[in-house]
Scaffold this active site. Structure first.
Site, PDB file in Angstrom:
ATOM      1  N   GLU A 124     -25.326 -47.490  -0.846  1.00  7.66           N
ATOM      2  CA  GLU A 124     -24.362 -46.712  -0.082  1.00  7.66           C
ATOM      3  C   GLU A 124     -24.229 -45.282  -0.610  1.00  7.66           C
ATOM      4  O   GLU A 124     -24.081 -44.321   0.143  1.00  7.66           O
ATOM      5  CB  GLU A 124     -22.988 -47.403  -0.125  1.00  7.66           C
ATOM      6  N   HIS A 180     -34.007 -35.131 -21.269  1.00  2.00           N
ATOM      7  CA  HIS A 180     -33.155 -33.956 -21.387  1.00  2.00           C
ATOM      8  C   HIS A 180     -31.913 -34.058 -20.493  1.00  2.00           C
ATOM      9  O   HIS A 180     -30.791 -34.035 -20.981  1.00  2.00           O
ATOM     10  CB  HIS A 180     -34.000 -32.706 -21.044  1.00  2.00           C
TER      11      HIS A 180
END
Lengths: 217, 217, 217, 217
Positions: A124, A180
């Site tokens: 969703e 990162h």
């Protein structure tokens, strides 16, 4: 010529949603996020090396969007975030009004269990993500794809590979950076923030699905 | 004929537990929850597309319960939550006073490890869940069953399958939606909120039990 | 000779960043962290056995850095943290201005999945860690190494093994203690706090990587 | 004869650490914890069925410790917590001043991976747990043992099996209840609260160790 130090009025506003008040509040609320946002021709940039929950309006940088001239710096001088050139990718290539950088572990782990692209479908929350450059959002049955670029020693060296990924994935509103974090942008700070929350939710969910070895059809 | 914009008094109250004050507080507290609640003939509906931690009383919609007429809208106009018709299932089929919608990852993961029904038994928290339509609560030795319906592209298209699940499980106070979340309702906002917390606790626990491969007898 | 009880002015300041105000705030913010920090010749030490979210400036100890004389004690007397001698390792061997002790489960679990050394590389967050005694930070391609020492029955008995680990790993800004936690230090409280957050992020990430059995190259 | 409703002065105090102020604050802070504590002959009991983050001093019950007479009830009447007789086990059998009940998932999962006793050793946090009835705390090399009793349909029916476990484990400051939670007591609310935090930390750690299949020696 007016000195940079005299432009403090740029970071003084009684409006809660002015970037000068908003960035410190959002940094404090989400703690690890880096934020850049602006109003028209002005771009407000969070500082580097300041405790995120303690950023004040006076700690912000203000830059002219077209000339890239620094209009206002904190005093005493601190460094603007190293990801400033990356934020300008979002500003210049996509005409976005705000860009958010996060070191969220959900994003980092997602880059460790996916290869060149993060993908997820039939969730969703995908419906909260826009197809950039269009007026439409993804539907429940679409597959969300986020490109993953390799990290570099210096954050500014990511600029060109991020730009390349943005060219290759013209509808993506985000780029993941391996081990990162993630960059997310949007037309307004509200859209950038909402999408950033949807992306993070989906990264987290995908990581849990892998961790639990749930089979998906 | 009075304009919708002049009905602002409907969202002004000095009582902390008035729906106009309660919904913003609860949205902010739980962040991702959608809330609908009312007082007698008035139904208060949280807006869509507003940062959940920033909803103010003035952002709420007020609807007449029997005529479904919108008595008051925020200004400038924003959209009422797309799950409004689903909330009305709870109001009309169960005579509930409040309905909560959540995208909790615990609920979503529960729908991924269970098939047509979520079930759990022998947990103290089960005792916090009512048998709807009766005055009794589940006991420790009962099995809690929550129906799971399939998600659809548009949230309003869930209305009929949610209604069907409510007919098939007349004592359930909740319906799970696959890869989407959960709807929980109750006679009062306090009961809806408490049960929502119990359900979420049980979804989380069931997911952890699966993740850890704990054997249950 | 002035009594210890009359030195209350040492813990009274209207500056938010004065150690007497900072330590209670940080203890409350992070809840489980122990903190020591100072200004020049004065060292401020959090008490032991006080609810971390309830520490007040008046609960702090103040010690003379060179003579180790206790200048000020809370009234009624409570015990200074048992890890005081460990904090002085950081002060004396590394000329640091603040030292933080945490029982973070991320740190504890890291000591259970690594043997003599915790190591991690190729993570952006590594760049937040300094090479102690130098002006440089680790780079993305460096391997972060944190020595792990064995725990002892009494906290003060860790003093010599912590000192030995600090000699053996002269660039490390942290020492892990098996099944116990971590010590992190820095030149200023800001650097100690930022590095403490980076270390904890990396411990958490490494534990998740192991839990998910992710292969790293 | 004075009516129960006129004893409101028992729940009015300007002292932050008065039980009437403390219990609401702690319930709100920890959200799911049930608390009972007292001062000398008076016992303060949190109500059942009230939103934990919304408990006010006026919602508390006050009971006479020796006569067990209810001195003060909230108005309108709400139910005292069903675990009141269990709290009195701690008061009467151990002379404790405060007892805490939690439905923490860490405690519940611990009862699902251990059989008759929860045990853990070689963890620094063990040192935060007292040997009840003595003046000593556990050491790092001791094994912490917490008895686990089976749950019953009605909370009050746990009273005798909890009492039996307290006789069988005279030094334990806690009893776990299978698939339900934990009771922790101490001489003062501070000690009960600190130990409750240490126990929960150790339950959480033990569950993670099992989940990660870490081998311990």
């Amino acid at each position: 010529m007016e000195s940079v130090e005299n432009q403090d009025h740029l970071v003084v506003s009684s409006e809660a949603n002015h970037p000068a008040n908003l960035i410190p509040e959002l940094c404090s609320l989400f703690y690890t996020l880096g934020w850049v946002t602006g109003t028209g021709e002005l771009v407000y940039i969070a500082p580097s090396g300041v405790q995120k929950e303690r950023i004040l309006p006076k700690d912000l940088f203000v830059m002219d969007r077209s000339s890239l001239k620094l209009l206002r710096s904190p005093n005493p001088p601190i460094k603007p975030s190293a990801c400033t050139p990356l934020f300008f990718n979002a500003y210049n290539m996509r005409n976005s009004g705000a860009c958010i950088h996060s070191h969220s572990q959900n994003a980092v782990l997602a880059t460790m269990v996916f290869d060149k692209e993060f993908t997820i479908s039939h969730q969703e929350m995908i419906k909260g993500i826009k197809r950039d450059g269009t007026d439409t959002y993804l539907s429940f049955f679409d597959t969300l794809v986020v490109p993953i670029i390799e990290n570099t020693a210096l954050e500014q060296d990511l600029t060109s590979s991020m730009a390349q990924a943005m060219k290759d994935y013209p509808e993506s509103c985000a780029v993941l950076v391996r081990n990162h974090g993630v960059y997310v942008w949007g037309e307004t700070w509200q859209k950038a923030k909402t999408m950033s929350e949807c992306y993070d939710y989906l990264f987290e969910l995908a990581v849990k699905i892998r961790a639990m070895r749930i089979n998906q059809n």
